[in-house]
Each structure stands twice: as C-alpha cells, then as structure tokens.
Design an enzyme around this catalytic site. Sequence first.
Site, PDB file in Angstrom:
ATOM      1  N   SER A  46      45.258  39.908  36.081  1.00 48.97           N
ATOM      2  CA  SER A  46      45.316  40.549  34.764  1.00 48.97           C
ATOM      3  C   SER A  46      43.982  41.212  34.408  1.00 48.97           C
ATOM      4  CB  SER A  46      45.701  39.532  33.692  1.00 48.97           C
ATOM      5  OG  SER A  46      44.742  38.490  33.663  1.00 48.97           O
ATOM      6  N   HIS A  47      42.913  40.855  35.095  1.00 52.73           N
ATOM      7  CA  HIS A  47      41.622  41.509  34.877  1.00 52.73           C
ATOM      8  C   HIS A  47      41.116  42.202  36.135  1.00 52.73           C
ATOM      9  CE1 HIS A  47      41.631  38.841  31.337  1.00 52.73           C
ATOM     10  NE2 HIS A  47      41.069  39.878  30.786  1.00 52.73           N
ATOM     11  N   ASP A 178      37.700  29.780  30.924  1.00 55.70           N
ATOM     12  CA  ASP A 178      37.706  31.106  30.298  1.00 55.70           C
ATOM     13  C   ASP A 178      39.091  31.269  29.699  1.00 55.70           C
ATOM     14  OD1 ASP A 178      37.805  33.807  29.690  1.00 55.70           O
ATOM     15  OD2 ASP A 178      37.297  34.510  31.699  1.00 55.70           O
ATOM     16  N   ASP A 188      49.774  39.048  28.668  1.00 54.78           N
ATOM     17  CA  ASP A 188      50.853  38.170  29.145  1.00 54.78           C
ATOM     18  C   ASP A 188      52.066  38.243  28.213  1.00 54.78           C
ATOM     19  OD1 ASP A 188      49.542  37.329  31.411  1.00 54.78           O
ATOM     20  OD2 ASP A 188      48.637  35.578  30.437  1.00 54.78           O
TER      21      ASP A 188
END
Lengths: 335, 335
Positions: A46-47, A178, A188
Amino acid sequence: MSTERIPFERLVEAIETVLVEAGASPEVAGILALNHAGCERDGALSHGVFRVSQYAETLRSGYLDSVAEPRVERVSSSYLRVDAAGGIAQLALSRARDEISRAVEEQGVAVVAIRDSQHHSALWPDLEPFADAGYVAVTAVTGGEPTVAPAGAHRAVLSTNPFAFAMPIEGAPHLIADFATSSMSYGDLTLAAQAGRSVPVGTGVDAAGGETTDPRAIVDGGVLLPFGGHKGAMLSMMVELLASALTGGDFSFEAQRDKPGGAHSTRTGQFLLVIDPDRGASTPFAGRASRLVQALRDAGMDRMPADHRYRTRAEAETLGIPVTPAIRELLDAAD
Amino acid sequence: MSTERIPFERLVEAIETVLVEAGASPEVAGILALNHAGCERDGALSHGVFRVSQYAETLRSGYLDSVAEPRVERVSSSYLRVDAAGGIAQLALSRARDEISRAVEEQGVAVVAIRDSQHHSALWPDLEPFADAGYVAVTAVTGGEPTVAPAGAHRAVLSTNPFAFAMPIEGAPHLIADFATSSMSYGDLTLAAQAGRSVPVGTGVDAAGGETTDPRAIVDGGVLLPFGGHKGAMLSMMVELLASALTGGDFSFEAQRDKPGGAHSTRTGQFLLVIDPDRGASTPFAGRASRLVQALRDAGMDRMPADHRYRTRAEAETLGIPVTPAIRELLDAAD
C-alpha cells in the site's frame, strides 16, 4: 507459472525515472525511489509502487513543490525546526539527519518539528535508520484529509493520523510499529469498497451516523472511526497536536485539497523524537528489550509488528521483488 | 438527604496523618496527600482515598521504602536519570522538578527516566503542572503485575501499562488524557466481578483462552486484553520498553510482588517527556490547540478527556468534597 522477479536496484531506477519525468529533482526522485522500492520489497504494497503515481500526480499538479529547498533550524542543542517549504517530508528529514545525529550524540535526545511538507508514505522507513544507530524513535504525521470522527462527532475532523515507533532489539530485527490511529487506513477502506467486501462493526458509520459493515456507506458520506474507541480518539488528537500545532503544519480539518496550485494546499506536519535509550539506564536497552520480546514469544505471541516485512524483505533480497501488474506498468513507463 | 462535604484541606490533612502513621516521612505523606485528595476532589475516585490504604499497606510491608532518598542525575542538558531508590515515583519527580524545568527552559525538552519507584496513582497529577507552565508532557508507567496478554499469547506478560499526555489549551482547561493500554483497568475489572456485572466482549479471555463477558472468568485464571486489538498491544509494548527498558525499571513480567521485604520487589519505571511546544512553530501552541478542540466540539464531540474531572473539581472547590464511606473511615482513622 513462476512470477517474474526483478532486483531491488532495477525497481529503484524505474521509480526515479518516472518521478524525474513528473518534475522531481534527481535528489527527491532518489529519496522517494528508495522509500517506495523499499516498501514494495518489504511487502508493504500500500506504500510501494502504488504510491508512485500519487507522488507523480502531486508533482504535476503543483501541490508538491519539485524544487523546494528545506530550511533546517537548530533552535537548541536538542531541538530542530524544519520548514519543508512545500516539498516532501523525506527530503526535509534527509537534510536534517546530520543535525539530528549530532543532537542525539550530544544531548541524548532530539525533538524535530517538520512543517509544510508532503508525506504520503509509510512512517517506518523514516525511523529504521535511527533504530540502526541504536536509538529509540517515535513519529506522528498529520495533515491528511479529514476522514475520521471521534464518537459523538457527526462529521470528520481528524485524518487517519499515523503514529509509529522503532526500538532496537539485540539479536533480532528492530521492533517497529507503524499504524493509522483510525480503525483502518483510507486506502484499505477504498479497496474493501471496490471489492464489495464488508468491514468489521466499529470501522466507521454511515451518513446518518449509524453502525455499518458496508465500506461504501462509510466512503459515501459516512466517516471512519478511531481504532479502540475513545482511547484511540485521544491518541489521534495527540497526533494532531504534536504533528500540527507543535510544528506549524495544518490540522487535518484545515487541509484544502480542492485548491490545486493555490496559495494554500495541504501542508502536513511531522513530529519526530529520537532518544539514545542507553543514557536512561545502566543496562543497555537493546539487550533488555530483547528479553521482553522473548517473553512475549514464549507466551505464544507468534507475530510481532514488522515480522511480515522482515520475512518478505529477506525473500526479496535472495530472489528479487515479484513483478506485480503495477510494477509492470511502471517498468514500461520508465522505458 | 444532603451529603456531608468537607474542604479539600481537611482531606489532605487526614491523608497525611494516616500515611505518617503508616511510616511515611512528612514529605512523602504531603506529596501523596495532595495527589490523592486531588484525585478525590476531581471525581477520579479509583485513585482517590481508595488508594491511601494501598500506600499505607505497602509502607507497612516494606515494599515501599519510607525513607528512600531519590538520586537525580542530569546526564545531559536535556536528559535526566532518577533513581527513586524504592520510594514513591512522585517524590522522585518532585526532587527532579527544578532540574526538569531548567532543562526545558534551556533546551526546550527534557527526557526523564525514573527507575525503582512505586507508582499506584493516576498519571495526570504528574503532568498537570507541566501543562500549567505551557509545556506538552507525555508519560508512561510500567511495573504492575502482569495481567494482560496480547492476542496470540496464552498468559499475561504485560500489565495495564498506563499512558498519559497533557497539552495546554488557550482559554480552556488543559487537554489531559490518562488511560490504561489494557481494555480496562484491573481495579474496574475487579469491581465488575464483585458486582456481578458483565463486561464487553474483547475485555479479556477466560482461562481456556475463550471470549467471555464474565469478569470473574477473567480474574480467575484468564487475562485482560489490550484495548483496540493489535494496535493497543503495540502501544502497551511501547510503554514497557520506554518505562522499563529505557529507565532500568522492571518489566511487568519481572515484578515479584510475592516477596515482601525481599531484596527484589516491584520496581516500577516511569518515562517522562516534557517539551516546550512553542520552540517548534512560529504560532503559539496553546492558541492553535484551542482551534482543534473547538473544531471537535463544533462537530459534536461533547466530551473531551478530563471534562468530567474539571467539572467535578469546580463543584468541589465551591461546595467541598462529598464524604463517601471511604472518606468517613479515613477521617475516623486520622482522629
């Protein structure tokens, strides 16, 4: 069918190329490329490559200043103030790194207040180098769009307000946590809505303020909730106050993403605290910390924060990074 | 029937008398009396008069050293290390207060590592004076008995590990949050078990590791869970590492309460961070912070952390403190 894999370096180069084409300086492109290729390598998709187009877009729109020159002020031997000048938070942090190290070496602690930045990445890449040096580091970032409402509120005031910390552990990978202080990250939530998946009760409420398990009802006029009820809400408020009020960045509710190129766009704030933990006790921290981790594992806690990332990283270092459709597209664009 | 009420000062004196009789020095008795009378005045009854007998008992048992002499070391201009020498954490903090103020005045930040202390009180009384001075303060305490297990673990390793922060707000009371990182404090759990009340799913698990709403099943061989799932568990781990590994205090799983008078009893650790927030930004912090609080109230969040305490305090300041059966007993004992 075996998945095609590429070396880390090839992914870094492709991201650099795409970002330079979008207007980033070679320095900024290099910093972001290491960051996102690192996230992708560690399975934090996702990053990873997913975010590169977001940065490219904000560069093209003018939100993100491609030639921003951060200004680092050391306001005391252990306190830094950094004006990111509309550029990426990671460049500001990179330029402040030597002064931060000096502060921690001299005083055992550095407080860093970064304002007017853009930060769309994970927080753990910001912290890992400090844990490598044996330090404890804590960070909080705010300035995203308001998407989160604490119980009682009928509209979003807070953002997903992430919080992270890193602790060195002797004989084991660093303990790095995190997490969004919301029940779920907005990314999400959007993915669940697109896939038609339901979400747990407590994730958010619909436009009428009612409980729902339908992510679309949260996206369409509803709001996310903080994780863990009122305690999570307090943590999210702490993130706003440390990362915005203390740094001079915008609060989430002040973010104005609808004004591209305007005088006032999103100005994220980042609070960072770095401590040499060995000044506090007579026994070295990392060794003591490893005893806690061992006690938790002995009691049956089989997954520590970041375990998944470390495992995926080790695999990628041996075999290469699996080429997803998003990476395929990026490699094609970079060619 | 109107409730009898007494002035704050009378309650302070009665607590002092009882603690001096239990073996506390006048200084320690004075510090604890202000602390617990303050909790009672503010309606935080679980840390009010209720705790006085706990301190008296630990004084009589020898757990709590009645003549402990804290040792304050300033390891850098902004880092303090305090050996509470088996005495109360509040005495150690009181003796360190001038050095902490000096550090924050000089450097804008103080990191304080307190070890080998006893801390059975609320954390907000420790922080309120720093917010009075315009500072931001964060604290974490560990060293209680292990009663909490993160998901996956089949026995308790963590304690209820409280975490607190204080932020000055212009034109309004300080924003002070003080909460257990467990789903519930052990005191509240015990009270629910005694009253036969059920607790929400997620509070804890029974001896077989199964979900339960029966607090007795948690007390009798079960364990509490962290608040908010794995995110709360990470926060609790952060508390252990900052308050124990960084300070040199015991981890919760190392606490040995079954050895009264022995060489090794509970040695709590406390981590404290005090920051002058006005060094970080060009706009004063308290004014900016009040904008966030106002935005949250405008959005319908009608109860801020500490609202209840401030309301109860104002009432007690005008009318006096209501005499509960516990206070009646204390007043009789002090006569």
